[in-house]
Design a protein around this motif. Structure first.
Motif, PDB file in Angstrom:
ATOM      1  N   TYR B  34       3.180   1.584  -5.508  1.00 27.44           N
ATOM      2  CA  TYR B  34       3.051   0.142  -5.227  1.00 27.44           C
ATOM      3  C   TYR B  34       4.415  -0.412  -5.575  1.00 27.44           C
ATOM      4  CZ  TYR B  34       2.216  -4.650  -6.996  1.00 27.44           C
ATOM      5  OH  TYR B  34       2.317  -5.981  -7.294  1.00 27.44           O
ATOM      6  N   PHE B  39       9.660  -0.035   2.087  1.00 32.69           N
ATOM      7  CA  PHE B  39      10.440   0.657   3.119  1.00 32.69           C
ATOM      8  C   PHE B  39      11.781   1.122   2.565  1.00 32.69           C
ATOM      9  CE2 PHE B  39       7.377  -2.182   4.992  1.00 32.69           C
ATOM     10  CZ  PHE B  39       6.620  -1.252   5.699  1.00 32.69           C
ATOM     11  N   TYR B  68      -2.886   6.795  -6.313  1.00 33.30           N
ATOM     12  CA  TYR B  68      -3.079   5.427  -5.819  1.00 33.30           C
ATOM     13  C   TYR B  68      -1.875   5.031  -4.970  1.00 33.30           C
ATOM     14  CZ  TYR B  68      -3.037   0.397  -5.437  1.00 33.30           C
ATOM     15  OH  TYR B  68      -2.969  -0.867  -4.911  1.00 33.30           O
ATOM     16  N   ASN B  70      -0.834   1.440  -2.303  1.00 35.74           N
ATOM     17  CA  ASN B  70      -1.316   0.235  -1.625  1.00 35.74           C
ATOM     18  C   ASN B  70      -1.149   0.420  -0.116  1.00 35.74           C
ATOM     19  OD1 ASN B  70       1.457  -0.035  -1.482  1.00 35.74           O
ATOM     20  ND2 ASN B  70       1.491  -2.187  -2.077  1.00 35.74           N
ATOM     21  N   THR B  71      -1.649  -0.553   0.675  1.00 35.81           N
ATOM     22  CA  THR B  71      -1.630  -0.344   2.122  1.00 35.81           C
ATOM     23  C   THR B  71      -0.202  -0.313   2.687  1.00 35.81           C
ATOM     24  OG1 THR B  71      -2.056  -2.706   2.487  1.00 35.81           O
ATOM     25  CG2 THR B  71      -3.960  -1.237   2.577  1.00 35.81           C
ATOM     26  N   SER B  72       0.731  -1.037   2.055  1.00 34.02           N
ATOM     27  CA  SER B  72       2.128  -0.962   2.532  1.00 34.02           C
ATOM     28  C   SER B  72       2.663   0.449   2.371  1.00 34.02           C
ATOM     29  CB  SER B  72       3.041  -1.901   1.753  1.00 34.02           C
ATOM     30  OG  SER B  72       2.619  -3.219   1.888  1.00 34.02           O
ATOM     31  N   SER B  74       0.966   3.126   2.355  1.00 31.47           N
ATOM     32  CA  SER B  74       0.237   4.043   3.223  1.00 31.47           C
ATOM     33  C   SER B  74       0.969   4.235   4.558  1.00 31.47           C
ATOM     34  CB  SER B  74      -1.207   3.557   3.391  1.00 31.47           C
ATOM     35  OG  SER B  74      -1.519   3.252   4.709  1.00 31.47           O
ATOM     36  N   ARG B  75       1.633   3.193   4.982  1.00 35.33           N
ATOM     37  CA  ARG B  75       2.404   3.282   6.218  1.00 35.33           C
ATOM     38  C   ARG B  75       3.597   4.224   6.077  1.00 35.33           C
ATOM     39  NH1 ARG B  75       2.466  -0.574  10.814  1.00 35.33           N
ATOM     40  NH2 ARG B  75       4.066   0.535  11.947  1.00 35.33           N
ATOM     41  N   LEU B  78       2.498   7.811   5.970  1.00 35.75           N
ATOM     42  CA  LEU B  78       2.276   8.308   7.327  1.00 35.75           C
ATOM     43  C   LEU B  78       3.600   8.672   7.998  1.00 35.75           C
ATOM     44  CD1 LEU B  78       0.307   8.897   9.653  1.00 35.75           C
ATOM     45  CD2 LEU B  78       0.534   6.510  10.348  1.00 35.75           C
ATOM     46  N   MET B 107     -10.099   8.339  -1.787  1.00 39.59           N
ATOM     47  CA  MET B 107      -8.863   9.088  -1.513  1.00 39.59           C
ATOM     48  C   MET B 107      -9.142  10.210  -0.506  1.00 39.59           C
ATOM     49  SD  MET B 107      -5.662   9.261  -2.039  1.00 39.59           S
ATOM     50  CE  MET B 107      -5.229   8.349  -3.507  1.00 39.59           C
ATOM     51  N   ASP B 110      -9.067   8.647   2.793  1.00 34.88           N
ATOM     52  CA  ASP B 110      -7.698   8.286   3.182  1.00 34.88           C
ATOM     53  C   ASP B 110      -6.912   9.519   3.631  1.00 34.88           C
ATOM     54  OD1 ASP B 110      -7.445   5.497   2.956  1.00 34.88           O
ATOM     55  OD2 ASP B 110      -7.287   5.615   0.770  1.00 34.88           O
TER      56      ASP B 110
END
Lengths: 188, 127
Positions: B34, B39, B68, B70-72, B74-75, B78, B107, B110
């Motif tokens: 987090y 980026f 853990y 966060n969604t940011s 997760s990008r 990927l 998890m 995910d």
């Protein structure tokens, strides 16, 4: 004297209403870290704790990024959204709420997105999340645009949207979600 | 080319541990993610992998131990998986592992979604 009495009444109301955490102000990183630490002390079940923490952070980041009421910090040349955050502790579930001002034009967009999320099952939500995550980022985009879907998946319960007119330009937007204390293996 | 090492910390933000080895091709990314600028943090990791693919061109074993993100983040995760997939398509050898706490069904989900998204098998290890 009047002031003291009001604070006492306010405190008693917080307790009576099962409010575990209440914050109103700028959503600054250091404040979020403190709330996060507090959340980690509340719930002993690791999965439930992680669900509550993740949802808190996604809600908080939305307020920090998107609230129209902003506070500038020269030191970091960064601005933070202002808003409120609450956690209710009920016998069967936690309830998390964030609230902030949005432009009126956003009200329909957010309401429709939440409606769509609430209408989908787990598999469809997962698929939609993957689709959005695969889209190229546009300039100035702050997050991955999948926070709301991720919250719904982790909570396994619908997003509740409450929008109240604030003035000519802005609406007051509150977003709530419940996290059951009984963890179901199917997740929803 | 040099190893990439970042010592993680959990303070106001959560910085994961990074340990990418040129010699062994073993890349570890573990802890929690987090970040203040997601980026900016992940860009050098992606750059390292791309350099490794061009200049070293040996097998890569990627160990995820993230508990853990966060969604940011997760990008960006990927992006790493897509880069590894690209290497595999170019003939590179890629193995991806992910350590998951046995109670963490979120998890598990995910990681399944990452595997579908990147079209890359991810071997999960419970602990």
């Amino acid at each position: 004297m009047d002031k003291k009495l009001n604070i006492l009444a306010f405190d008693e109301n917080l307790e009576k209403d099962h409010i575990l955490v209440y914050y109103k102000g700028p959503f600054i990183d250091t404040v979020l870290a403190s709330i996060g630490n507090r959340i980690n002390e509340i719930e002993m079940n690791p999965l439930l704790n992680k669900k509550v923490f993740s949802i808190f952070l996604e809600l908080a980041q939305n307020v920090s990024y998107y609230s129209e009421e902003r506070e500038h910090h020269d030191q970091k040349s960064k601005s933070y959204g202002r808003g409120s955050f609450l956690i209710y502790d009920w016998a069967s579930h936690y309830s998390l709420t964030s609230a902030n001002l949005i432009k009126k034009s956003w009200a329909t967009i957010i309401t429709e997105k939440c409606k769509k999320i609430n209408s989908l099952d787990v598999d469809a939500l997962r698929q939609w999340k993957r689709e959005l995550r695969n889209q190229p980022m546009h300039e100035g985009q702050l997050g991955a645009n999948i926070g709301l879907i991720d919250m719904a998946l982790k909570a396994g319960s619908p997003l509740e949207v409450d929008i109240t007119p604030f003035d000519e330009d802005y609406d007051f937007f509150a977003l709530s979600i419940n996290v059951s204390k009984t963890i179901n293996n199917n997740n929803i | 080319m040099e190893d990439l090492k970042i010592i993680g910390e959990k303070n106001i933000f959560f910085i994961p541990n990074v340990n990418f080895s040129v010699e062994t091709g073993i890349c570890e990314l573990e802890g929690e993610s987090y970040l203040e600028n997601t980026f900016q943090f992940y860009a050098p990791l992606l750059k390292w992998l791309e350099d490794y693919m061009v200049h070293v061109n040996k097998p890569i074993t990627f160990h995820f131990g993230l508990s853990y993100f966060n969604t940011s983040s997760s990008r960006s995760i990927l992006d790493i998986l897509n880069t590894l997939k690209q290497y595999e398509q170019q003939g590179g050898s890629v193995t991806v592992n992910w350590r998951i706490r046995d109670w963490d069904q979120d998890m598990k989900q995910d990681v399944e979604d990452f595997s579908i998204d990147a079209n890359l098998p991810i071997h999960t290890q419970n602990y």
